[in-house]
Design a protein around this motif. Structure first.
Motif, PDB file in Angstrom:
ATOM      1  N   ALA A 233      33.419  44.938 -25.009  1.00 26.95           N
ATOM      2  CA  ALA A 233      33.522  43.554 -25.492  1.00 26.95           C
ATOM      3  C   ALA A 233      33.166  42.517 -24.430  1.00 26.95           C
ATOM      4  O   ALA A 233      33.387  42.719 -23.242  1.00 26.95           O
ATOM      5  CB  ALA A 233      34.950  43.297 -25.976  1.00 26.95           C
TER       6      ALA A 233
ATOM      7  N   ALA B 258      35.531  38.001 -26.774  1.00 25.78           N
ATOM      8  CA  ALA B 258      35.220  38.748 -27.994  1.00 25.78           C
ATOM      9  C   ALA B 258      36.385  38.797 -28.971  1.00 25.78           C
ATOM     10  O   ALA B 258      37.542  38.594 -28.602  1.00 25.78           O
ATOM     11  CB  ALA B 258      34.812  40.166 -27.630  1.00 25.78           C
TER      12      ALA B 258
ATOM     13  N   PHE C 226      38.044  41.333 -32.166  1.00 24.64           N
ATOM     14  CA  PHE C 226      38.097  42.707 -32.667  1.00 24.64           C
ATOM     15  C   PHE C 226      38.889  42.663 -33.972  1.00 24.64           C
ATOM     16  O   PHE C 226      40.071  42.332 -33.968  1.00 24.64           O
ATOM     17  CB  PHE C 226      38.770  43.599 -31.634  1.00 24.64           C
ATOM     18  CG  PHE C 226      38.820  45.065 -31.976  1.00 24.64           C
ATOM     19  CD1 PHE C 226      38.009  45.641 -32.944  1.00 24.64           C
ATOM     20  CD2 PHE C 226      39.685  45.894 -31.288  1.00 24.64           C
ATOM     21  CE1 PHE C 226      38.061  46.996 -33.230  1.00 24.64           C
ATOM     22  CE2 PHE C 226      39.752  47.256 -31.564  1.00 24.64           C
ATOM     23  CZ  PHE C 226      38.941  47.805 -32.535  1.00 24.64           C
TER      24      PHE C 226
ATOM     25  N   ARG D  58      40.123  38.710 -26.942  1.00 25.87           N
ATOM     26  CA  ARG D  58      40.320  39.081 -25.533  1.00 25.87           C
ATOM     27  C   ARG D  58      41.158  38.004 -24.868  1.00 25.87           C
ATOM     28  O   ARG D  58      40.929  36.822 -25.067  1.00 25.87           O
ATOM     29  CB  ARG D  58      38.980  39.195 -24.815  1.00 25.87           C
ATOM     30  CG  ARG D  58      38.103  40.352 -25.202  1.00 25.87           C
ATOM     31  CD  ARG D  58      38.638  41.719 -24.817  1.00 25.87           C
ATOM     32  NE  ARG D  58      38.906  41.868 -23.412  1.00 25.87           N
ATOM     33  CZ  ARG D  58      38.051  42.325 -22.509  1.00 25.87           C
ATOM     34  NH1 ARG D  58      36.845  42.653 -22.870  1.00 25.87           N
ATOM     35  NH2 ARG D  58      38.388  42.429 -21.256  1.00 25.87           N
TER      36      ARG D  58
END
Length: 146
Positions: A75, A79, A81, A145
């Motif tokens: 990532a 980023a 997810f 993140r």
């Protein structure tokens, strides 16, 4: 557009194309799904993907620590997810259902994510699918993140 040579989805932006990891895995044999997603992500370390998204993969994984770890390695610094998990019926962190699919609590997902530098950004409770005509409840989770 989809770049079929790399199987990566790209979309134009002011800063150039966003890098999106296609973690969505079509499953013919469920036990292989986790290893295929993990293998893809392990091979993508340093790719700096802006978005990692998974559909119907996590319920086949009992433990999520390694998934978050390899996702973090692939990532970009800011980023996201995103994935869905089935809601445990018994109130535990992780349980296995009659279908052989694992159910993960949000607290368990958050704890695993934190170990690899992810923080829960969004959560939506949802009916994820139907099993024999019965709603399967779960959560759609988006981690960032940190």
């Amino acid at each position: 557009m989809i770049d079929t040579t790399t199987t990566q989805m790209t979309s134009p932006s002011a800063e150039g194309p966003a890098r999106v990891a296609p973690i969505v895995v079509f499953r013919a044999r469920p036990p292989r799904v986790g290893s295929r997603a993990g293998a893809f992500l392990s091979g993508a370390a340093g790719a700096n993907y802006d978005l990692l998204a998974s559909s119907d993969v996590v319920p086949y994984l009992r433990r999520l620590e390694e998934l978050f770890m390899v996702a973090a390695a692939a990532a970009a610094p800011k980023a996201s997810f995103a994935f869905s998990v089935e809601k445990p019926l018994g109130g535990g962190e992780v349980e296995i259902g009659a279908t052989g699919r694992f159910r993960h609590s949000v607290a368990y997902c958050e704890a695993c994510a934190a170990k690899s530098g992810w923080m829960l950004a969004k959560r939506r409770d949802a009916v994820l699918r139907k099993n024999c005509g019965t709603d399967v409840h779960g959560h759609v989770l988006v981690f960032q993140r940190s």
